[in-house]
Design a protein around this motif. Structure first.
Motif: not given
Length: 97
Positions: A67-72
């Motif tokens: 999720l963090r890698a997708m920008g939240g």
């Protein structure tokens, strides 16, 4: 007359401990209490707080990293504080009408 139904823990010394918070209408002090114990009932085991197994914790960490890698969730929830205030407005509390 008010009625309070809750579980109690009975200590070895015979003292009782309520297992839920006291309601606002119950004031500290001494009172008469009627304790009803059904026949054949044994005491319940102590409450156990469930813990997540390591595999579940690893899956959660992996999902959060993705999720963090997708920008939240900034595209879904641009203002988290406003979203939380909105969500709380919809909740009807038990004594609120």
């Amino acid at each position: 007359m008010n009625t309070l139904e809750t579980d109690v823990e009975i200590s070895a010394d015979g003292s009782l401990k309520l297992l839920s918070p006291l309601p606002d209408w119950l004031k500290p002090g001494r009172m008469h209490l009627l304790l009803s114990v059904p026949n054949g009932v044994t005491s319940k085991p102590k409450r156990v707080v469930p813990t997540a197994p390591p595999e579940m914790l690893a899956k959660r960490a992996e999902a959060l990293a993705g999720l963090r890698a997708m920008g939240g969730l900034k595209d879904v929830i641009p203002d988290p504080a406003a979203w939380q205030r909105e969500a709380r407005e919809d909740v009807i509390l038990p004594d609120q009408k």
